[in-house]
Design a protein around this motif. Structure first.
Motif, PDB file in Angstrom:
ATOM      1  N   ASP A 199       0.862  -1.180   0.000  1.00  0.00           N
ATOM      2  CA  ASP A 199       0.000   0.000   0.000  1.00  0.00           C
ATOM      3  C   ASP A 199       0.906   1.240   0.000  1.00  0.00           C
ATOM      4  N   GLU A 200       1.143   1.797  -1.162  1.00  0.00           N
ATOM      5  CA  GLU A 200       2.103   2.892  -1.305  1.00  0.00           C
ATOM      6  C   GLU A 200       1.683   4.133  -0.532  1.00  0.00           C
ATOM      7  N   ALA A 201       0.411   4.472  -0.573  1.00  0.00           N
ATOM      8  CA  ALA A 201      -0.061   5.678   0.119  1.00  0.00           C
ATOM      9  C   ALA A 201       0.155   5.547   1.621  1.00  0.00           C
ATOM     10  N   HIS A 202      -0.125   4.372   2.166  1.00  0.00           N
ATOM     11  CA  HIS A 202       0.076   4.140   3.598  1.00  0.00           C
ATOM     12  C   HIS A 202       1.553   4.274   3.956  1.00  0.00           C
ATOM     13  N   LEU A 203       2.414   3.721   3.159  1.00  0.00           N
ATOM     14  CA  LEU A 203       3.841   3.771   3.444  1.00  0.00           C
ATOM     15  C   LEU A 203       4.373   5.201   3.398  1.00  0.00           C
ATOM     16  N   LYS A 204       3.882   5.999   2.475  1.00  0.00           N
ATOM     17  CA  LYS A 204       4.371   7.371   2.355  1.00  0.00           C
ATOM     18  C   LYS A 204       3.954   8.240   3.536  1.00  0.00           C
ATOM     19  N   GLU A 205       2.723   8.093   3.963  1.00  0.00           N
ATOM     20  CA  GLU A 205       2.217   8.968   5.018  1.00  0.00           C
ATOM     21  C   GLU A 205       2.495   8.435   6.417  1.00  0.00           C
ATOM     22  N   GLN A 206       2.348   7.123   6.613  1.00  0.00           N
ATOM     23  CA  GLN A 206       2.301   6.548   7.947  1.00  0.00           C
ATOM     24  C   GLN A 206       3.620   5.938   8.426  1.00  0.00           C
ATOM     25  N   THR A 207       4.612   5.851   7.558  1.00  0.00           N
ATOM     26  CA  THR A 207       5.841   5.159   7.949  1.00  0.00           C
ATOM     27  C   THR A 207       7.079   6.009   7.670  1.00  0.00           C
ATOM     28  N   ASP A 208       8.213   5.514   8.131  1.00  0.00           N
ATOM     29  CA  ASP A 208       9.484   6.203   7.903  1.00  0.00           C
ATOM     30  C   ASP A 208      10.128   5.812   6.577  1.00  0.00           C
ATOM     31  N   MET A 209       9.427   5.067   5.737  1.00  0.00           N
ATOM     32  CA  MET A 209      10.025   4.589   4.488  1.00  0.00           C
ATOM     33  C   MET A 209      10.539   5.712   3.582  1.00  0.00           C
ATOM     34  N   PRO A 210       9.892   6.901   3.481  1.00  0.00           N
ATOM     35  CA  PRO A 210      10.433   7.955   2.608  1.00  0.00           C
ATOM     36  C   PRO A 210      11.582   8.761   3.232  1.00  0.00           C
ATOM     37  N   ASP A 216      -9.280  -7.697   1.797  1.00  0.00           N
ATOM     38  CA  ASP A 216      -9.795  -6.362   2.129  1.00  0.00           C
ATOM     39  C   ASP A 216      -9.436  -5.969   3.561  1.00  0.00           C
ATOM     40  N   ALA A 217      -9.503  -6.940   4.469  1.00  0.00           N
ATOM     41  CA  ALA A 217      -9.158  -6.678   5.868  1.00  0.00           C
ATOM     42  C   ALA A 217      -8.409  -7.889   6.402  1.00  0.00           C
ATOM     43  N   ALA A 218      -7.132  -7.718   6.672  1.00  0.00           N
ATOM     44  CA  ALA A 218      -6.297  -8.824   7.134  1.00  0.00           C
ATOM     45  C   ALA A 218      -5.749  -8.520   8.515  1.00  0.00           C
ATOM     46  N   LYS A 219      -5.637  -9.560   9.329  1.00  0.00           N
ATOM     47  CA  LYS A 219      -5.240  -9.386  10.727  1.00  0.00           C
ATOM     48  C   LYS A 219      -4.326 -10.529  11.143  1.00  0.00           C
ATOM     49  N   ILE A 220      -3.355 -10.203  12.006  1.00  0.00           N
ATOM     50  CA  ILE A 220      -2.483 -11.206  12.608  1.00  0.00           C
ATOM     51  C   ILE A 220      -2.734 -11.220  14.114  1.00  0.00           C
ATOM     52  N   ILE A 221      -3.000 -12.399  14.650  1.00  0.00           N
ATOM     53  CA  ILE A 221      -3.084 -12.582  16.101  1.00  0.00           C
ATOM     54  C   ILE A 221      -1.729 -13.129  16.536  1.00  0.00           C
ATOM     55  N   HIS A 222      -0.997 -12.320  17.253  1.00  0.00           N
ATOM     56  CA  HIS A 222       0.411 -12.579  17.577  1.00  0.00           C
ATOM     57  C   HIS A 222       0.489 -13.077  19.018  1.00  0.00           C
ATOM     58  N   GLY A 223       1.187 -14.192  19.213  1.00  0.00           N
ATOM     59  CA  GLY A 223       1.253 -14.753  20.557  1.00  0.00           C
ATOM     60  C   GLY A 223       2.638 -14.776  21.141  1.00  0.00           C
ATOM     61  N   LEU A 255       5.869  -5.804  10.074  1.00  0.00           N
ATOM     62  CA  LEU A 255       6.095  -5.248   8.743  1.00  0.00           C
ATOM     63  C   LEU A 255       5.018  -5.696   7.760  1.00  0.00           C
ATOM     64  N   LEU A 256       4.461  -6.880   7.956  1.00  0.00           N
ATOM     65  CA  LEU A 256       3.451  -7.394   7.029  1.00  0.00           C
ATOM     66  C   LEU A 256       2.177  -6.555   7.057  1.00  0.00           C
ATOM     67  N   VAL A 257       1.726  -6.144   8.255  1.00  0.00           N
ATOM     68  CA  VAL A 257       0.504  -5.335   8.308  1.00  0.00           C
ATOM     69  C   VAL A 257       0.799  -3.902   7.866  1.00  0.00           C
ATOM     70  N   THR A 258       2.033  -3.447   8.072  1.00  0.00           N
ATOM     71  CA  THR A 258       2.397  -2.100   7.625  1.00  0.00           C
ATOM     72  C   THR A 258       2.493  -2.024   6.108  1.00  0.00           C
ATOM     73  N   LEU A 259       3.162  -2.972   5.509  1.00  0.00           N
ATOM     74  CA  LEU A 259       3.296  -2.971   4.047  1.00  0.00           C
ATOM     75  C   LEU A 259       1.942  -2.991   3.351  1.00  0.00           C
ATOM     76  N   THR A 260       1.000  -3.705   3.921  1.00  0.00           N
ATOM     77  CA  THR A 260      -0.308  -3.871   3.275  1.00  0.00           C
ATOM     78  C   THR A 260      -1.336  -2.854   3.743  1.00  0.00           C
ATOM     79  N   GLY A 261      -0.942  -1.948   4.650  1.00  0.00           N
ATOM     80  CA  GLY A 261      -1.861  -0.918   5.126  1.00  0.00           C
ATOM     81  C   GLY A 261      -2.985  -1.459   5.985  1.00  0.00           C
ATOM     82  N   ASN A 262      -2.772  -2.602   6.615  1.00  0.00           N
ATOM     83  CA  ASN A 262      -3.809  -3.225   7.439  1.00  0.00           C
ATOM     84  C   ASN A 262      -3.715  -2.736   8.882  1.00  0.00           C
ATOM     85  N   LEU A 263      -3.997  -1.456   9.075  1.00  0.00           N
ATOM     86  CA  LEU A 263      -3.979  -0.854  10.404  1.00  0.00           C
ATOM     87  C   LEU A 263      -5.067   0.214  10.488  1.00  0.00           C
ATOM     88  N   GLY A 264      -5.690   0.314  11.657  1.00  0.00           N
ATOM     89  CA  GLY A 264      -6.601   1.410  11.932  1.00  0.00           C
ATOM     90  C   GLY A 264      -7.999   1.256  11.379  1.00  0.00           C
TER      91      GLY A 264
END
Length: 972
Positions: free
Chosen positions: A317-328, A450-457, A475-484
């Protein structure tokens, strides 16, 4: 004998028939009725014929007895104060002053008809808590040790004797200036916040030290504060149902999240694809659509391989990475540090120009990144924004003019893609054993949902490189914009780690603004003298972290350079000694330094057995308190169903009485107030009880004399139950009637509670555009702290497990959470023991067992360079070869020797988890109890397994010197 039983016997005597004959006769009568015979025909003349059994039936005594058994005098609402995240409301039934049954209350208000009903909540463990109320192991009176610690030799003493002995010791320590040698350990406030506060409040007033617990248990995922600047903000479990794609990654929800597992299971009926990532074919894996089984400790490699697939195939999700992360953001090639806006003349008006970062817009112009720590008001600033007024470039590789001259820079994105390129299908398969086609397909499906989630233990957290594993999975939920958004995110549930009613609990627990707190892992490591044997680099880093005040250790160093040993330890609501990693060192090095160990407990557990004084605490059915969890958005109470058994008292009453005794003895001894060497205050023991029961916010005297008043204080002073912008509030009376859904979320949460929707985190940042509470104001995957750079961990990467922890042995050791206990609670429960093998067990793959001549049920030794533990072997085909798995928390006294499951685990820490970042400001990573600090490590330990010596050799069976069975033909 009860009156009813006596009546039954008299009736049977008059009928000349025994109780056994009567029961047999019912069956006989049924058979006779089929052939037209009667009781009289069988010689049972004592029974009269009954023509109208419905209208007039003389033989109802046995029926009445049965009905009486299911009758009760009263019902109380309570729950089970254990670190399980359950927070389940139960009805407790009382008859003749005794608790005899409990059942799930099943009256949580439904707030969203589109997800499964939240009712009921509970598990088989809570259903037998009654056993503990009157159990043989119940502590009924104050006890003082008479033999050696752990020997089990006690004498009964009075409450006054116990309190006086403790009070005089505490007074001596405070008057000698050793108040910071007094430690207090109790875990997880959410499970019973008033009980947590009972001791923490007194320790705070004494100038003592409160211990962290979340990272000590290795429950805390350090990758979350590293990347998101927040410790485990999760969706409530009802949101699982909203996901289109669910991955349970190291979270065995069917075993460790029983009250919430329905949302995971029911999601399948809603069309959700469920994937399980577990080393073994677990009880959750059998209910998933697909199961991936990486080798233990290789989760990071698998996650990075999946991330490489997402990036390589352009599924991010390029838009998510540009606005929400330190990638740029730009990083200097010469120093590997972020390029600062001050270096390129873009820091005008910033609060701190050195803490503003740089990106490049679509036209190639350098731009200051909005939301950086240097241009906002501290770590949390809702008035600042990361919303972009320009389009930043993700991929940047160029030279920029700085105040130091031309400097080559690259974006974090370019550096990340270079890192990910190493995770080829061949490499990932070799490291993890997971097939390339499988993990790549799962990555595509996850990215395209459309909506993906990881349950982390906790399964990922138990390893030394847990922070790297966490960051890779995040990183997987960040790359795909699956937050919020509903149905998205990474939800990490291990223990009731986060408390909703935070402000009220904090004000109650720590009435003085300044408190001493310590990371328990480091404290234990330091006082067990592990530094004496640490390698020089590790020793230097630990000393630097302490000297730079990144991590505190108490007692504090004195002016002459000396540092006293800890002298006193209070433990309540927890089992520190049993859960201690490296407990051989704890017993041999730390425990002898403690002059007084006081355990406040309702049962004799391992910590109680190694204490000096044990005080009898009320059980969960004998006190007032609150119960909360981040797995749902309700609050409900403990209420006393019965009076405390024996001389037991509630936690709040015990610490209040101790404060009263300290004040009384301080006055008698004429002690003077002591000036606190660290904080601007005085410790006055002659008023400590008055201070303990005073409401410090209103000044009201004697306002907090019992647990119910403490609980009401928490509700009154918390945003969740008494919102500042509303006239609505939740009182204790409300929750006694029925669990109540919280009205709001305090500012320690990242979203609000919305009517008709499950709670979903990160909306403040993703939707409202507030800066993330990190150095860069974004999800931060690049950390330019010197230690991260020196250890090549500035980006998520993969490192194999550290070698030879416990010795150069062939098997890895794993201690996951089990089904039949919550930590050590219920480990000694008869009902739960009957549902398993009744004793400690090690689970072995059949191949490993066969190689060692071990059969199911054999007594074996699990051993390494640290210790040897004797247990029963269980053959477990679902386990991966090369692993010895022992579900944890068995008490020390349940093993034949003096060791337990943790005796095989060394004490070691990861240095990157001791940093402060930035070093001069608490703006991202800094010590705060249960937020950031070095975690305990339970796995990454080598062991081997052999048959116990007492099983070697018999008439029909022999073994060679290695303990392996010899075939009958070879035995000659």
């Amino acid at each position: 004998m009860s009156e009813q039983n006596a009546d039954d016997d008299r009736w049977m005597d008059s009928a000349r028939i025994s109780r056994r004959d009567f029961v047999r006769g019912i069956g006989t009568a049924a058979a006779m009725g089929a052939v037209g015979l009667s009781f009289a025909d069988d010689g049972m003349e004592g029974l009269e014929a009954v023509e109208d059994p419905i209208g007039s039936y003389p033989y109802r005594e046995w029926e009445d007895l049965y009905r009486d058994e299911w009758d009760w005098d009263s019902i109380a609402r309570s729950t089970h104060s254990v670190n399980c995240t359950g927070s389940c409301s139960w009805n407790v039934f009382v008859k003749d002053g005794q608790v005899w049954r409990e059942e799930q209350a099943g009256d949580y208000p439904v707030f969203d008809d589109s997800v499964p009903d939240p009712n009921p909540r509970g598990c088989q463990k809570g259903a037998c808590y009654t056993d503990y109320v009157n159990a043989d192991q119940r502590v009924l009176h104050p006890q003082r040790r008479t033999g050696e610690r752990g020997e089990g030799q006690w004498e009964r003493i009075s409450w006054d004797e116990a309190l006086t002995e403790i009070a005089d010791h505490v007074i001596d320590e405070v008057q000698a200036g050793r108040y910071d040698a007094i430690s207090a350990f109790t875990p997880i406030p959410a499970m019973s916040p008033a009980s947590f506060a009972s001791g923490s409040r007194l320790i705070n007033l004494l100038g003592g030290v409160s211990h962290s617990f979340y990272e000590w248990y290795s429950d805390l995922p350090p990758g979350q504060p590293i990347t998101w600047g927040t410790q485990t903000d999760n969706a409530e479990s009802a949101d699982w149902y909203n996901a289109d794609y669910l991955i349970a990654w190291g979270s065995n929800v069917n075993v460790t999240r029983i009250p919430d597992a329905k949302y995971f299971l029911d999601a399948g009926y809603n069309g959700t694809k469920r994937v399980g990532i577990f080393t073994d074919y677990s009880q959750t894996a059998i209910h998933t659509d697909e199961w991936l089984s990486p080798k233990g400790g290789t989760d990071g490699a698998l996650a990075l391989g999946m991330a490489q697939t997402i990036v390589d195939e352009g599924l991010y999700d390029e838009a998510h990475l540009k606005e929400q992360t330190d990638m740029p953001l730009l990083v200097r090639e010469d120093t590997d540090k972020f390029l600062r806006a001050s270096e390129v003349g873009l820091a005008a008006g910033a609060r701190d120009p050195e803490k503003v970062f740089v990106t490049v817009d679509a036209d190639g112009q350098l731009r200051a990144a909005p939301g950086s720590l240097g241009n906002r008001d501290g770590q949390h600033d809702p008035e600042a924004s990361i919303e972009l007024e320009f389009d930043p470039q993700l991929s940047v590789n160029r030279t920029v003019d700085t105040s130091d001259g031309p400097v080559a820079v690259r974006s974090v994105w370019d550096r990340l893609t270079e890192e990910l390129a190493q995770y080829t299908p061949e490499f990932v398969h070799e490291e993890t054993s997971v097939g390339p086609n499988t993990y790549q397909r799962i990555a595509r499906e996850f990215a395209e949902a459309d909506a993906a989630k990881i349950i982390h233990g906790k399964g990922v957290n138990d390893y030394y490189h847990n922070d790297l594993g966490n960051r890779a999975i995040q990183l997987l939920v960040t790359l795909t914009g699956n937050l919020g958004e509903p149905g998205t995110g990474l939800d990490h549930y291990v223990g009731q780690e986060k408390i909703w009613t935070y402000n009220g609990w904090k004000e109650l627990s720590f009435p003085r603004e300044n408190q001493r707190a310590v990371p328990t892992t480091l404290w234990t490591y330091y006082h067990c003298n592990v530094l004496d044997n640490a390698d020089p680099e590790m020793r230097q880093r630990v000393e630097t972290a302490i000297d730079e005040d990144w991590m505190p250790v108490y007692p504090a160093e004195r002016e002459d350079g000396s540092r006293p040993d800890p002298s006193t330890m209070f433990v309540w609501r927890g089992n520190y000694f049993n859960q201690a990693k490296g407990n051989v060192a704890v017993e041999e090095q730390l425990w002898p330094k403690l002059d007084l160990v006081v355990d406040i407990n309702f049962r004799m557990d391992s910590t109680a057995m190694f204490s000096d004084i044990v005080l009898p605490a009320a059980s969960h059915y004998e006190k007032y308190d609150l119960s909360e969890t981040d797995m749902h958005t309700y609050v409900h109470p403990f209420t006393p169903a019965v009076e405390p058994l024996g001389e037991a008292k509630t936690d709040w009453e015990i610490f209040r009485l101790l404060a009263e005794k300290i004040q009384e003895r301080a006055v008698e001894r004429g002690v003077e107030p002591v000036s606190d060497r660290e904080f601007d205050r005085r410790i006055d023991l002659t008023t400590i009880h008055d201070d303990y029961v005073r409401d410090w916010l209103t000044g009201e005297a004697e306002a907090l004399t019992d647990g119910k008043a403490a609980s009401e204080f928490i509700l009154e002073h918390s945003e969740e139950t008494n919102p500042s912008d509303s006239d609505e509030r939740i009182t204790f009376e409300d929750i006694e009637d029925q669990p109540q859904r919280l009205l709001a979320a305090g500012d320690h949460w990242s979203s609000d509670i919305e009517e008709g929707e499950p709670y979903v985190p990160w909306q403040d940042y993703v939707q409202e555009k507030e800066p993330w509470p990190t150095f860069t104001g974004r999800q931060q995957y690049y950390i330019d702290h010197d230690w991260f750079l020196e250890l090549d961990e500035e980006l998520p990467t993969y490192k194999s497990v550290p070698p030879e922890k416990g010795g150069d042995l062939p098997m890895t050791y794993n201690t996951p959470h089990g089904r039949w206990s919550i930590h050590s609670t219920w480990r000694d429960n008869e009902h739960m023991l009957r549902l398993q093998r009744g004793e400690p067990v090690v689970y072995l793959n059949p191949e490993d067992a066969k190689e060692r001549g071990i059969e199911d049920g054999d007594t074996v030794e699990v051993y390494n360079d640290l210790a040897s533990v004797e247990v029963q072997a269980k053959i477990y085909p679902s386990s991966e070869p090369g692993t010895a798995r022992m579900y944890f928390a068995w008490e020390r006294f349940q093993f034949p020797g003096a060791n337990n499951f943790n005796s095989l685990v060394p004490l070691y820490m990861k240095p990157t988890q001791m940093v402060q970042y930035p070093e001069d400001e608490e703006g991202h990573l800094y010590f705060s109890p249960n937020y950031w600090g070095p975690t305990g490590v339970n796995s990454d330990v080598n062991v081997d397994v052999r048959l116990a010596e007492d099983q070697s050799g018999s008439d029909d069976e022999q073994r060679d010197v290695s303990g392996v069975r010899l075939a009958e033909d070879d035995s000659q």
